[in-house]
Write a protein that holds these residues in place. Structure first.
Motif, short mmCIF file in Angstrom:
data_model
loop_
_atom_site.label_atom_id
_atom_site.label_comp_id
_atom_site.label_asym_id
_atom_site.label_seq_id
_atom_site.Cartn_x
_atom_site.Cartn_y
_atom_site.Cartn_z
N TYR B 143 0.84 -1.14 -0.01
CA TYR B 143 0.05 0.05 -0.45
C TYR B 143 0.50 0.79 -0.36
N CYS B 144 1.66 1.33 0.44
CA CYS B 144 2.76 2.31 0.99
C CYS B 144 3.65 2.47 -1.10
N ILE B 145 3.94 1.37 -1.38
CA ILE B 145 4.64 1.66 -2.12
C ILE B 145 3.67 1.98 -3.19
N ALA B 146 2.07 1.90 -3.04
CA ALA B 146 1.41 2.37 -4.24
C ALA B 146 0.68 3.96 -3.77
N ALA B 147 0.88 4.36 -2.53
CA ALA B 147 0.20 5.19 -2.58
C ALA B 147 1.79 6.25 -2.53
N CYS B 148 3.12 5.99 -2.77
CA CYS B 148 3.88 7.04 -2.87
C CYS B 148 4.14 7.89 -3.86
N PRO B 149 4.12 9.20 -4.02
CA PRO B 149 3.93 9.62 -5.11
C PRO B 149 4.94 9.21 -6.12
N TYR B 150 6.47 9.89 -5.11
CA TYR B 150 7.30 9.62 -5.66
C TYR B 150 8.03 8.71 -6.00
N ASN B 151 7.57 7.36 -6.34
CA ASN B 151 8.15 6.11 -5.76
C ASN B 151 8.97 5.72 -5.70
N ALA B 152 9.09 6.17 -3.85
CA ALA B 152 10.45 5.85 -3.89
C ALA B 152 10.36 4.75 -2.71
N ARG B 153 9.98 3.32 -2.58
CA ARG B 153 10.46 2.72 -1.85
C ARG B 153 9.77 1.62 -2.93
N TYR B 154 10.48 0.57 -2.56
CA TYR B 154 10.39 -0.46 -2.95
C TYR B 154 10.14 -1.86 -2.15
N ILE B 155 10.24 -3.37 -3.18
CA ILE B 155 10.44 -4.64 -1.88
C ILE B 155 11.70 -5.03 -1.60
N ASN B 156 12.69 -4.86 -0.41
CA ASN B 156 14.04 -5.32 -0.39
C ASN B 156 13.79 -7.12 -0.51
N SER B 157 13.81 -7.68 -1.97
CA SER B 157 14.11 -8.85 -1.67
C SER B 157 14.71 -9.89 -0.64
N GLU B 158 15.90 -8.90 0.16
CA GLU B 158 15.69 -10.34 1.12
C GLU B 158 15.10 -10.66 1.84
N THR B 159 14.36 -9.16 2.86
CA THR B 159 13.74 -9.73 3.32
C THR B 159 12.30 -9.57 3.10
N ASP B 160 11.67 -9.35 2.86
CA ASP B 160 10.27 -9.51 1.84
C ASP B 160 9.25 -8.04 1.98
N VAL B 161 10.11 -7.61 3.15
CA VAL B 161 9.16 -6.24 3.78
C VAL B 161 9.46 -4.67 3.06
N ALA B 162 8.81 -3.66 2.77
CA ALA B 162 8.95 -2.50 2.26
C ALA B 162 10.37 -1.86 2.93
N ASP B 163 11.01 -0.90 2.20
CA ASP B 163 12.10 0.23 2.48
C ASP B 163 11.98 1.21 1.70
N ASN B 164 12.79 1.76 2.56
CA ASN B 164 13.10 3.64 1.86
C ASN B 164 14.04 4.28 2.41
N CYS B 165 14.24 4.69 2.12
CA CYS B 165 15.88 5.86 2.40
C CYS B 165 15.09 6.63 3.65
N ASP B 166 15.64 6.80 4.79
CA ASP B 166 15.76 7.02 6.36
C ASP B 166 16.67 7.92 6.67
N PHE B 167 17.50 9.05 5.42
CA PHE B 167 18.77 9.46 6.12
C PHE B 167 19.63 8.44 7.12
N CYS B 168 19.72 7.27 6.62
CA CYS B 168 20.22 6.42 7.70
C CYS B 168 19.82 6.04 9.03
N LEU B 169 18.95 6.26 9.60
CA LEU B 169 18.65 6.27 11.27
C LEU B 169 19.02 5.16 11.49
N GLN B 170 18.74 3.97 11.38
CA GLN B 170 19.16 2.64 11.67
C GLN B 170 20.64 2.17 11.74
N SER B 171 21.49 2.64 11.11
CA SER B 171 22.72 2.64 10.49
C SER B 171 23.45 3.75 10.98
#
Lengths: 315, 234
Positions: B143-171
């Motif tokens: 739903y997030c991928i369909a809703a993002c007007p920037y097409n900036a989200r994708y499915i991470n093929s390793e984890t099977d969940v959606a992902d986005n740039c978060d300014f490296c918040l978690q890294s």
């Protein structure tokens, strides 16, 4: 600095929501539509018997919503993650609200189907364990029916709200969409249940229930056409994004799906079969089934068109 | 005479009244609360980016993404009109223009992905306000991928969940470092910081440079700012 910077690439490829979602929207619409029409008639005529049309509607409503759920789960990137949607909620999300509605709707539909198909269950020995359950739940039948009527309409409407929340697609992001989906759900649901009532539960094609349905389907179809016209007009007269999305109606293969499938088969089919043929053919069972199939396939084309053409024209 | 007294009394009342009422209109509390919350922004300077792709590799490494996948891509653009001579080299068919646009999560203040996500997996980090993912909650409904007007989200093929740039918040940000792409960029095309801090470099940069946001008319209030190339050639 107007329009100086834009990008056209994206991180995900293709349409985010492919055909299983359109099929789900189709099944959910049939399920909610069929059940609402049957319960409308039941309350309007104050029926207490299990009419063939109620039986057919309850059966269709249960089977289609179950198949719809299958489509939804199989469309997840990992179907094993489906439990997360049942455990975590975000009430700002239309999908989350829909999950709540569906998790009340599905068991209630099953219950309605149990009551409606009681005679059939009694006849089948393998379903005998269900009988004590039916007897125990019998006092709740009336309130269950009232509640499921509200939920059935909510499920129809929610499928429209679900996709109209996508702000970047002018065809989809319109407030008319839930109304269009309710109207087309009612007409296709009624058509599907009508065919099953006559085919499986031996309803007379000229019974009073069928007369009511026959009278109701033209106004509903008119409302559906009106809502489609409203969407088209808002695109034609809208801003640049809306106007470019209007192209979906006259270019590419999805415009064919719209004109041939939605308009030709969905609207034109039943109209021609009922009014443009001789009285002998239009009252025949072939015409009855053919026009029912037209209504159902027109609705499927509508869902496919809205979802695919909608996602192909982004702002 | 009486007229004078009336006027004096009127002025007195006016003065006293304004002294009493004025403090009611000033509340400092709200402002300090807002100052405390950071608003992280990233500035992409199109004039400086040469399209080397170092940011993509750094992103891939920092966030342990599948091979060849980053949360950012670069789109090469050209202002040449098809069939006409290139404004740079004069040829009708060339690839000489090096103009790049960063394509990544725009970190919207009013993020469609966050509001549509049914499980709250796409959420705003309460401390930093950065849009990020809780991978353990994501059901993969797209739903997030369909809703993002920037097409900036994708499915991470390793984890099977959606992902986005978060300014490296978690890294990187978690370690107090700048986002990996910002660290890696040798041409200073990327600037990152808190726009709510008037002394930060990013605030001062935005104060003097004209910057634009992509699709600002959609009302998503993106936090990624672009300094576009506005003049080409000589």
């Amino acid at each position: 600095m107007d329009g100086t910077l834009e990008f056209t690439m994206g991180l995900s490829e293709g349409v985010a929501w492919p055909w299983p979602i359109a099929v789900y929207l189709f099944f959910a619409g049939i399920s909610g539509g069929a059940l609402s029409v049957a319960l409308f008639i039941r309350f309007y005529k104050q029926q207490s018997a299990n009419t063939p049309f109620l039986k057919a509607s309850a059966l269709i409503a249960f089977v289609t919503i179950a198949l719809g759920m299958l489509c939804l789960v199989l469309d997840l990137t990992n179907p094993l993650f489906f439990w997360r949607i049942l455990v975590y909620y975000n009430l700002n999300s239309v999908m989350s609200v829909g999950v709540i509605a569906l998790s009340a709707y599905i068991p209630l539909v099953a219950l309605i189907a149990l009551f409606a198909l009681e005679e059939e269950i009694r006849r089948l020995p393998m379903l005998a364990p269900l009988l004590p359950l039916i007897d125990k739940l019998r006092p709740w039948r009336r309130s269950g029916e009232a509640l499921v009527l509200v939920l059935a309409l909510a499920v129809c409407a929610y499928t429209g709200f679900l996709i109209s929340a996508l702000i970047r697609f002018p065809i989809i992001n319109t407030s008319v969409l839930p109304a269009l989906f309710v109207a087309s759900g009612l007409s296709a649901g009624a058509a599907a249940a009508k065919m099953l009532a006559v085919g499986l539960f031996k309803e007379d094609r000229h019974s009073s229930d069928m007369q009511i349905l026959h009278g109701a389907e033209w106004p509903i179809m008119f409302a559906e056409a009106l809502f489609l016209f409203m969407i088209i007009m808002s695109l034609v007269t809208g801003n640049a994004g809306a106007q470019s999305a209007f192209e979906a109606f006259h270019t590419g293969s999805w415009s064919m799906v719209f004109w041939l499938g939605v308009v030709g088969v969905g609207f034109g089919g039943p109209l021609l079969l009922n009014f443009a043929t001789g009285e002998r053919f239009s009252h025949s069972s072939q015409a009855f089934y053919l026009s029912g199939l037209c209504a159902v396939s027109g609705m499927m084309c509508l869902r496919m068109f809205i979802l695919y053409a909608g996602q192909n024209f982004a702002i | 005479m009486s007229e004078n007294i009336e006027r004096r009394r009127f002025l007195k009342c006016l003065g006293a009244g304004s002294l009493m009422l004025a403090p009611l209109g000033c509340s400092v509390k709200e402002q300090t609360a807002q100052d405390a919350a950071p608003h992280y922004v990233m500035v992409f300077d199109q004039n400086k980016c040469v399209g080397c792709g170092g940011c993509k590799e750094a992103c891939n490494k920092a966030n342990n993404l599948p091979e060849g996948r980053s949360r950012v891509v670069l789109e090469q653009q050209s202002s040449a009109v098809a069939g006409q001579a290139c404004p740079h080299c004069g040829k009708t068919d060339c690839d000489c223009q090096r103009k790049y646009v960063r394509v990544s999560c725009q970190q919207c203040q009013n993020a469609p992905c966050v509001s549509v996500c049914p499980t709250g997996a796409a959420h705003r980090d309460p401390k930093t306000g950065i849009v990020t993912m809780d991978a353990s909650k994501c059901a993969g409904c797209k739903y997030c991928i369909a809703a993002c007007p920037y097409n900036a989200r994708y499915i991470n093929s390793e984890t099977d969940v959606a992902d986005n740039c978060d300014f490296c918040l978690q890294s990187k940000l978690a370690k107090g470092e700048l986002p990996a792409c910002v660290q890696e960029c040798r041409y200073d095309a990327l600037v990152f910081g808190d726009a709510n801090d008037p002394n930060s470099y990013v605030s001062r940069l935005l104060a003097v440079k004209d910057s634009v946001r992509v699709k600002a008319h959609l009302g998503t209030e993106p936090s990624l700012r672009y300094i576009p190339i506005v003049k080409l050639g000589v």
